[in-house]
Design a protein around this motif. Structure first.
Motif, PDB file in Angstrom:
ATOM      1  N   ALA A 253       0.912  -1.276   0.025  1.00  0.00           N
ATOM      2  CA  ALA A 253      -0.078   0.009   0.004  1.00  0.00           C
ATOM      3  C   ALA A 253       0.696   1.275   0.017  1.00  0.00           C
ATOM      4  O   ALA A 253       0.739   2.202  -0.837  1.00  0.00           O
ATOM      5  CB  ALA A 253      -0.952   0.030   1.247  1.00  0.00           C
ATOM      6  N   ARG A 254       1.850   1.427   0.619  1.00  0.00           N
ATOM      7  CA  ARG A 254       2.925   2.451   0.752  1.00  0.00           C
ATOM      8  C   ARG A 254       3.446   2.657  -0.419  1.00  0.00           C
ATOM      9  O   ARG A 254       3.688   3.681  -1.020  1.00  0.00           O
ATOM     10  CB  ARG A 254       3.701   2.235   1.657  1.00  0.00           C
ATOM     11  N   TRP A 255       3.821   1.591  -1.082  1.00  0.00           N
ATOM     12  CA  TRP A 255       4.464   1.435  -2.369  1.00  0.00           C
ATOM     13  C   TRP A 255       3.880   2.117  -3.496  1.00  0.00           C
ATOM     14  O   TRP A 255       3.954   3.090  -4.112  1.00  0.00           O
ATOM     15  CB  TRP A 255       5.204   0.229  -2.627  1.00  0.00           C
ATOM     16  N   VAL A 265      -5.316   4.941  -3.395  1.00  0.00           N
ATOM     17  CA  VAL A 265      -4.910   3.654  -2.318  1.00  0.00           C
ATOM     18  C   VAL A 265      -6.154   3.377  -1.311  1.00  0.00           C
ATOM     19  O   VAL A 265      -6.116   4.331  -0.733  1.00  0.00           O
ATOM     20  CB  VAL A 265      -3.591   3.294  -2.255  1.00  0.00           C
ATOM     21  N   HIS A 266      -6.529   2.283  -1.482  1.00  0.00           N
ATOM     22  CA  HIS A 266      -7.522   2.062  -0.400  1.00  0.00           C
ATOM     23  C   HIS A 266      -6.731   0.949   0.603  1.00  0.00           C
ATOM     24  O   HIS A 266      -7.048  -0.314   0.208  1.00  0.00           O
ATOM     25  CB  HIS A 266      -8.838   1.443  -0.855  1.00  0.00           C
ATOM     26  N   GLN A 271      -2.243   6.313   6.669  1.00  0.00           N
ATOM     27  CA  GLN A 271      -2.676   7.507   7.245  1.00  0.00           C
ATOM     28  C   GLN A 271      -3.899   8.307   6.382  1.00  0.00           C
ATOM     29  O   GLN A 271      -4.539   8.866   7.002  1.00  0.00           O
ATOM     30  CB  GLN A 271      -1.615   8.196   7.642  1.00  0.00           C
ATOM     31  N   SER A 272      -3.596   8.236   5.278  1.00  0.00           N
ATOM     32  CA  SER A 272      -4.698   8.709   4.090  1.00  0.00           C
ATOM     33  C   SER A 272      -5.804   7.952   4.172  1.00  0.00           C
ATOM     34  O   SER A 272      -6.913   8.647   3.827  1.00  0.00           O
ATOM     35  CB  SER A 272      -4.036   8.729   2.945  1.00  0.00           C
ATOM     36  N   HIS A 273      -6.250   6.874   4.697  1.00  0.00           N
ATOM     37  CA  HIS A 273      -7.508   6.027   4.901  1.00  0.00           C
ATOM     38  C   HIS A 273      -8.352   7.076   5.730  1.00  0.00           C
ATOM     39  O   HIS A 273      -8.023   7.393   6.979  1.00  0.00           O
ATOM     40  CB  HIS A 273      -7.401   4.773   5.323  1.00  0.00           C
TER      41      HIS A 273
END
Length: 377
Positions: A253-255, A265-266, A271-273
């Motif tokens: 997910a970070r990549w 990205v979900h 932290q963006s979720h």
């Protein structure tokens, strides 16, 4: 007693009784014991007791598939004229079950936002008997506040059913925070290697279990002894597997979040979720499912998927092997476009079930695919 170190598989359809009186007592329920493998089998019972223990519950009914678990739960607890409040972010087959099967038998469903408890309260009718949700959702990984939604359900004496397939009891135990029933597709993480089809219904309420068991005995969506034995073996490695699934998925997910061909990205571990803080409260790990949207549309998503070499293109998830699929044209293809729009399943969305391979190999294969994304729509 053979002093075996492994569990036995009781591959028998029926059981022999000492005499006619014992047979009568067992069939009538006056005595406990094995009667017929449609509803009593020692291998299946072993799986049921272990899964119930993992969910910190007292009862479990194993079924032939995850969808059989959901269907059986609804059959056991609802009647014509009843009403369900359900998340709009459900697995496609669950949506189809509610809208095309149960609706024709007079059970209606109102779909609401998984993440907005106010919508659940506003959707209540005088005949509302059951709330149904899946958290995290498939495939966007949205998260429900189970505790708050359970309070709303219990205010009107409705039951809350939670599909816990993504998290498993290793990462989330819904009954501990208010759910009345948990359903599983054992096919996924509980097995972990894509070998068998199965499902399970877990509850801590004896009266609910009695209804579920009666449903199984009468309608027969039974788990086979061999599949139950396979799932028992899967449970033995479940904690170790889930830890590694979580680790690899977070790295993926970070990549993806920093890749120029990825729009969004979900994943709850980012932290963006939007519900990252809630995820930290509810989960002991963020799970192995990552979904993301590529630049462009359906054909860009297809090109990305087709260009991968190691990843398995399949609708299954929870495998030790990383799998990849295009939800809009596979797992959610049988629901209406309106339902897909409501669930925000776009043509550019791809779902990954991140496996246990070396993370460098997974990322290298994703890079191969993303090189094919042109972003043309």
């Amino acid at each position: 007693m053979e002093r075996e170190h492994n569990e036995a598989i009781f591959t028998t359809s029926s059981f022999v009784f000492d005499d006619a009186e014992q047979a009568g007592k067992l069939f009538s329920g006056q005595a406990s014991g094995n009667v017929y493998s449609r509803f009593t089998n020692p291998t299946v019972a072993g799986f049921e007791s272990r899964l119930a223990e993992l969910e910190n519950a007292s009862h479990c009914v194993a079924t032939s598939s995850g969808m059989a678990a959901i269907t059986g739960t609804l059959l056991a607890l609802l009647k014509s004229g009843d009403h369900i409040v359900a998340s709009s972010a459900l697995f496609g087959s669950t949506v189809s079950l509610l809208t095309t099967v149960f609706e024709k038998f007079g059970v209606q469903t109102s779909f609401v936002s998984l993440t907005d408890p106010k919508q659940w309260k506003l959707a209540i009718r005088p005949n509302t008997k059951l709330f149904f949700l899946e958290t995290p959702s498939n495939p966007l990984c949205e998260i429900a506040d189970i505790e708050q939604i359970s309070r709303i359900a219990h205010e009107i004496d409705a039951l809350l059913v939670v599909d816990n397939a993504f998290m498993t009891p290793i990462l989330q135990r819904p009954i501990e925070i208010g759910a009345d029933i948990v359903v599983h597709t054992a096919t996924k993480y509980l097995d972990g290697q894509g070998r068998c089809i199965g499902g399970a219904i877990v509850t801590d309420d004896a009266s609910i279990h009695e209804k579920l068991f009666a449903m199984l005995r009468t309608t027969g969506p039974s788990m086979s002894p061999f599949n139950a034995w396979t799932f028992v073996k899967g449970l033995e490695t479940l904690p170790l597997r889930m830890k590694h699934h979580c680790s690899n998925a977070l790295a993926v997910a970070r990549w993806l979040q920093n890749h120029p061909q990825v729009k969004r990205v979900h994943y709850p571990g980012l932290q963006s979720h939007p519900q990252h803080d809630l995820a930290k409260q509810l989960f002991s790990g963020f799970g192995g499912i990552v979904s993301f949207e590529v630049q462009g549309g359906k054909y860009d998503a297809w090109s990305m998927i087709d260009a991968t070499e190691m990843l398995s293109i399949t609708g299954n998830l929870g495998d030790v092997k990383t799998t990849i699929t295009h939800p809009a044209t596979t797992t959610h293809s049988r629901i209406t476009q309106e339902a897909r729009d409501r669930a925000r399943i776009t043509d550019s969305l791809i779902r990954l079930s991140v496996g246990l391979e070396y993370i460098e190999d997974i990322l290298a294969d994703l890079e191969l695919g993303l090189r094919k994304v042109e972003g043309s729509g």
